[in-house]
Motif scaffolding. Sequence first.
Motif: not given
Length: 323
Positions: A145-174
Amino acid sequence: MKSVIFEQIGRPVDILNVTDKALPEPGPNEVRIKVIAAPINPADIMFVQNLYGIRPKLPSGAGFEGVGVVDAVGEGVELQTGMRVSFTSIGTWSEYAIAHHRALIPVPDAMSDDVAAQLFVNPFTAYAMVQESGVQEGGWLMLTAAGSAFGKMVIQLCKKRGIKTIGTVRRDDLNDELKSLGLTEVINVETEQLAVRVKDITGGKGVSCILDAVGGHTATEAQKCLSKGGTMLIYGLLSLQDPEINVGLMIFRELTIKGFWLSDWMQRVDSQTRQDVAQNVISMLASGEIQLPVEATYSLDQIKEAVEYADRTGRWGKILMKP
């Protein structure tokens, strides 16, 4: 005062109503807050349906967090009225709310009301779970559920820390937005084989941690994506279906699958850790380093429309109640 109340368990759109109540008085160690804004989080919706870790005592208010101004203080509280605070309580979808003085966080002037309303549940959980994941710089973390508000927060935090992320979605619009926030790879679970794609992305090694909010088939398949000794932290069940646990994988890959609830985590860690989380989260949000977008706002009288909107798929931001 106006307050959102429910007198029975059920679908939020069916049972939530706005009621006129007497202005509450704060008891010992409590404060009364004039609410400015409060978000609609998945935890709020689960609570109304009696599917959350805290059970409602009917009739009950709804909403777990918000931002407001201290309006009155009870015995034993050494706080000034008029100060703006982020707070947690039960019943924040209201013109006024009562909260324990320890559940308040003073809000810096640089932080907007829209961000301060969302300060606790998603940002604290995201920060704590990234910490708990143990993934180091250069490692792989996967979130459903990478497109959720929580998912977006995790993505940004991981980017700051140099952690590579894989996110799952059910639609491609985001997808473009998620990539711009720092998501390394995105997988559409409706059109792609999750385990196959993760194996390709990670060179066959898998990811060392998964943060799952979906459960059901997605979480079942996600287990196959863990590397040896990997961990899955489950913090939600959006599908309302339990995942199947693959015991063979758990044994031979030495996997760990466990739940995560912020309330318990905050009690379990020491006070210094709690302070560090608060300081880091507030600093990142106040500076604009981490974004918490708002998609729509509603008045209390529009509660039914608000919860219907909050349940839509494909949303890009949080829904706020503004009394």
